[in-house]
Design an enzyme around this catalytic site. Sequence first.
Site, PDB file in Angstrom:
ATOM      1  N   HIS A 155       0.841  -1.207   0.000  1.00 17.72           N
ATOM      2  CA  HIS A 155       0.000   0.000   0.000  1.00 17.72           C
ATOM      3  C   HIS A 155       0.879   1.261   0.000  1.00 17.72           C
ATOM      4  O   HIS A 155       0.838   2.066   0.934  1.00 17.72           O
ATOM      5  CB  HIS A 155      -0.878  -0.047   1.247  1.00 17.72           C
ATOM      6  CG  HIS A 155      -2.054   0.875   1.258  1.00 17.72           C
ATOM      7  ND1 HIS A 155      -1.977   2.203   0.922  1.00 17.72           N
ATOM      8  CD2 HIS A 155      -3.357   0.643   1.582  1.00 17.72           C
ATOM      9  CE1 HIS A 155      -3.165   2.764   1.058  1.00 17.72           C
ATOM     10  NE2 HIS A 155      -4.029   1.831   1.458  1.00 17.72           N
ATOM     11  N   GLU A 260      -0.647   1.431  -5.383  1.00 15.90           N
ATOM     12  CA  GLU A 260      -0.434   0.173  -4.675  1.00 15.90           C
ATOM     13  C   GLU A 260      -0.369  -1.011  -5.638  1.00 15.90           C
ATOM     14  O   GLU A 260      -1.231  -1.146  -6.508  1.00 15.90           O
ATOM     15  CB  GLU A 260      -1.573  -0.056  -3.677  1.00 15.90           C
ATOM     16  CG  GLU A 260      -1.874   1.153  -2.810  1.00 15.90           C
ATOM     17  CD  GLU A 260      -3.235   1.046  -2.138  1.00 15.90           C
ATOM     18  OE1 GLU A 260      -3.635  -0.079  -1.791  1.00 15.90           O
ATOM     19  OE2 GLU A 260      -3.893   2.084  -1.982  1.00 15.90           O
TER      20      GLU A 260
END
Length: 285
Positions: A155, A260
């Site tokens: 992320h 991400e």
Amino acid sequence: MSTPIAISRQHGMDAIVLESPDGARATILLHGGHIVSWVPAGGAEQFYLSPQSAFASGQAVRGGVPVIFPQFAGRGPLQKHGFARSKPWQLVLAEQTSEDALAVLRLTDDAATRMFWPHAFELELSVRLSGRDLQIELACENKSEQAFDFTAALHSYFRVNDLDEASVQGLSGLHYWDSVENVEKMQRVDLLLPGGDLDRIYTQVKEPLLLREQGISTERRLQIRQQGFDDAVVWNPGATKCVQLADMPADGYKQMLCIEAATVAHPIRLEAGDVWVGRQDLTLL
């Protein structure tokens, strides 16, 4: 010849500070296996880390590169983004060689994880640093006797000087799920970042992406490549939602963009004894 790197303290937590011979640096917390800083050789900080982030046991860090496992967002019965990002990881290896620096961390199931997710697993996070490159690899081994499904992501929060000057190239022609409007769309041109909440899951990402910042007198180009991850998530909370995040400044959205490496649309099914590997490779051009 390699030189071991000892555990130090960063943000009040156990951490590994990698430094390659050319001066590139990266900091990884054992809490969450969380990369919180990357400064390429001759460059500036590339990751956004919220100044209001909580550095506390059991809590996720806002910024850097959280490891999302075994559930992305609220797409399942577990806590949002799973438990890997808030668990203590074990250091397996940290060393500097004549060419680079490398750290390997490991997370395995325990009684607490099995209460919520009844599977035996081993995650291994490898971070390699050299020059203007950062390679992040996440591997998952199924230690159970039965198959299990999971979703995962790296992320990554990238720092930007001004969100209005940033764009993402390489997404044109891809289908994406707009999580704000709950509808599927297609990206027809390079992504110029709109105002407001941005939350998109791009599927079947095959080519490298390019985060570009074009200022009046400066330009930054960051190449983002991924393997093993089928999707890419692009996220920015925008002004309204950013105010609602207790661990971010009200204007923090202006200085960050998440791109991400993820597998979300189609969960990974891992048979007993099998291993899955995903990577995100970053290069400051």
